[in-house]
Design a protein around this motif. Structure first.
Motif, mmCIF file in Angstrom:
data_model
loop_
_atom_site.group_PDB
_atom_site.id
_atom_site.type_symbol
_atom_site.label_atom_id
_atom_site.label_comp_id
_atom_site.label_asym_id
_atom_site.label_seq_id
_atom_site.Cartn_x
_atom_site.Cartn_y
_atom_site.Cartn_z
ATOM 1 N N GLU A 17 -2.593 64.583 3.008
ATOM 2 C CA GLU A 17 -2.196 65.977 2.848
ATOM 3 C C GLU A 17 -3.325 66.914 3.270
ATOM 4 O OE1 GLU A 17 0.083 69.212 2.266
ATOM 5 O OE2 GLU A 17 0.737 67.113 2.214
ATOM 6 N N ASN A 18 -4.574 66.557 2.932
ATOM 7 C CA ASN A 18 -5.728 67.378 3.330
ATOM 8 C C ASN A 18 -5.814 67.506 4.847
ATOM 9 O OD1 ASN A 18 -6.558 67.786 0.679
ATOM 10 N ND2 ASN A 18 -7.997 66.070 0.694
ATOM 11 N N THR A 21 -2.843 69.572 6.285
ATOM 12 C CA THR A 21 -3.040 71.010 6.099
ATOM 13 C C THR A 21 -4.011 71.550 7.133
ATOM 14 O OG1 THR A 21 -2.595 70.833 3.733
ATOM 15 C CG2 THR A 21 -3.798 72.782 4.470
ATOM 16 N N SER A 24 -2.322 71.653 10.522
ATOM 17 C CA SER A 24 -1.302 72.709 10.565
ATOM 18 C C SER A 24 -1.949 74.063 10.845
ATOM 19 C CB SER A 24 -0.537 72.766 9.237
ATOM 20 O OG SER A 24 0.200 71.578 9.035
ATOM 21 N N ARG A 25 -3.103 74.306 10.233
ATOM 22 C CA ARG A 25 -3.812 75.567 10.467
ATOM 23 C C ARG A 25 -4.326 75.646 11.890
ATOM 24 N NH1 ARG A 25 -6.865 74.817 4.734
ATOM 25 N NH2 ARG A 25 -5.211 75.664 3.394
ATOM 26 N N ARG A 28 -1.520 76.451 14.127
ATOM 27 C CA ARG A 28 -1.109 77.843 13.968
ATOM 28 C C ARG A 28 -1.943 78.750 14.885
ATOM 29 N NH1 ARG A 28 -1.703 79.395 8.012
ATOM 30 N NH2 ARG A 28 -3.894 79.609 8.625
ATOM 31 N N ARG A 59 -13.004 69.044 9.104
ATOM 32 C CA ARG A 59 -12.654 68.560 7.765
ATOM 33 C C ARG A 59 -12.903 67.061 7.770
ATOM 34 N NH1 ARG A 59 -9.363 70.051 2.961
ATOM 35 N NH2 ARG A 59 -10.213 68.517 1.515
ATOM 36 N N LEU A 78 -0.405 65.046 13.273
ATOM 37 C CA LEU A 78 0.326 65.666 12.173
ATOM 38 C C LEU A 78 1.674 64.980 11.957
ATOM 39 C CD1 LEU A 78 0.519 67.886 10.045
ATOM 40 C CD2 LEU A 78 1.406 69.415 11.815
ATOM 41 N N ARG A 82 2.913 62.512 8.479
ATOM 42 C CA ARG A 82 4.094 62.798 7.647
ATOM 43 C C ARG A 82 4.982 61.577 7.442
ATOM 44 N NH1 ARG A 82 4.978 68.792 10.338
ATOM 45 N NH2 ARG A 82 3.708 69.926 8.827
ATOM 46 N N ASP A 172 -8.527 79.115 6.675
ATOM 47 C CA ASP A 172 -8.157 79.168 5.257
ATOM 48 C C ASP A 172 -8.940 78.138 4.436
ATOM 49 O OD1 ASP A 172 -6.744 80.602 3.395
ATOM 50 O OD2 ASP A 172 -4.941 79.372 3.501
ATOM 51 N N GLU A 179 -0.599 83.559 -1.599
ATOM 52 C CA GLU A 179 -0.364 82.991 -0.270
ATOM 53 C C GLU A 179 -1.432 83.371 0.743
ATOM 54 O OE1 GLU A 179 3.502 83.973 1.098
ATOM 55 O OE2 GLU A 179 4.543 82.914 -0.513
ATOM 56 N N TYR A 207 -12.879 73.797 1.450
ATOM 57 C CA TYR A 207 -11.859 73.021 2.150
ATOM 58 C C TYR A 207 -12.212 72.685 3.595
ATOM 59 C CZ TYR A 207 -8.931 74.364 -1.831
ATOM 60 O OH TYR A 207 -8.424 74.543 -3.092
#
Length: 223
Positions: A17-18, A21, A24-25, A28, A59, A78, A82, A172, A179, A207
């Motif tokens: 999950e880390n 995330t 995903s950023r 984006r 990360r 990614l 999943r 983030d 949010e 993070y």
């Protein structure tokens, strides 16, 4: 490098999950983002992406990687994460990675700064970018402007440019309530660690971290 080796094992759901995330950023910011995965010892893997601010983001997670260093599509990783199964990284995209990575070691701790102060700087910078930016985004003069001077032991002093602050908040990496990372939602006790070598600046948040070569962009040379 055989395709059998290009596999990422992340058995811990929290670590999957880390990384998901983080990716995903990155996607984006750039739908065609690539991620450079680099093994750190036997049980850690660092994932590096470009942020679009001439600043790298990283990360590190607990995982196993079948090769020492490989660049692949962030969307591929990614999607694989999943499934909950080991991730087949597919085709290598090493040629898509354009710059060197900072060293793994050798960073000196300069000082810790309140995360809230960095988010406030990003908010003010975003206001200026909206006021003075054009179709190509914020002007380079704003991005390159030094917005924070951090001084450590032995008079070690580093300048933090706006583009590094933007990269940190765009990814983030600072924990917050709600949010969106607004300054008022950041705990006053939350800190970001500033580290540096003679040639690199790095900000470590809870993070993830961002890094930029001091005095310029990412060098186009092998790591």
């Amino acid at each position: 490098m055989s395709s059998e080796q290009r596999v990422l094992h992340t058995p811990d759901p929290a670590e999957r999950e880390n990384l998901a995330t983080f990716l995903s950023r990155a996607l984006r910011l750039d739908q065609a983002a690539v991620v450079r995965l680099r093994k750190r010892g036997s049980s850690l893997v660092s994932a590096w992406v470009a942020t679009g601010f001439e600043t790298l983001a990283v990360r590190t997670i607990t995982a196993e990687l079948g090769v020492d260093d490989v660049t692949v599509g962030a969307d591929t990783v990614l999607a694989g994460l999943r499934t909950g199964h080991p991730v087949d990284l597919g085709y290598s995209m090493d040629s898509a990675w354009r710059g060197a990575l900072p060293p793994m070691d050798g960073f000196a701790h300069v000082d810790d700064v309140p995360a809230r102060a960095l988010v406030e700087l990003a908010e003010r910078g975003a206001d200026l970018a909206r006021e003075h930016g054009g179709v190509h985004g914020p002007p380079a003069s704003l991005l390159d402007q030094s917005v924070l001077t951090v001084t450590g032991a032995d008079d070690l002093e580093v300048q933090v440019p706006m583009r590094v602050v933007f990269a940190l908040t765009a990814m983030d990496f600072i924990p917050h309530a709600g949010e969106k990372a607004e300054a008022r939602r950041i705990q006053p006790t939350e800190l970001v660690r500033v580290r540096a070598t003679r040639t690199w600046l790095r900000l470590d948040a809870r993070y993830g971290s961002v890094a930029r070569r001091l005095g310029g962009g990412i060098p186009l040379s092998p790591s």
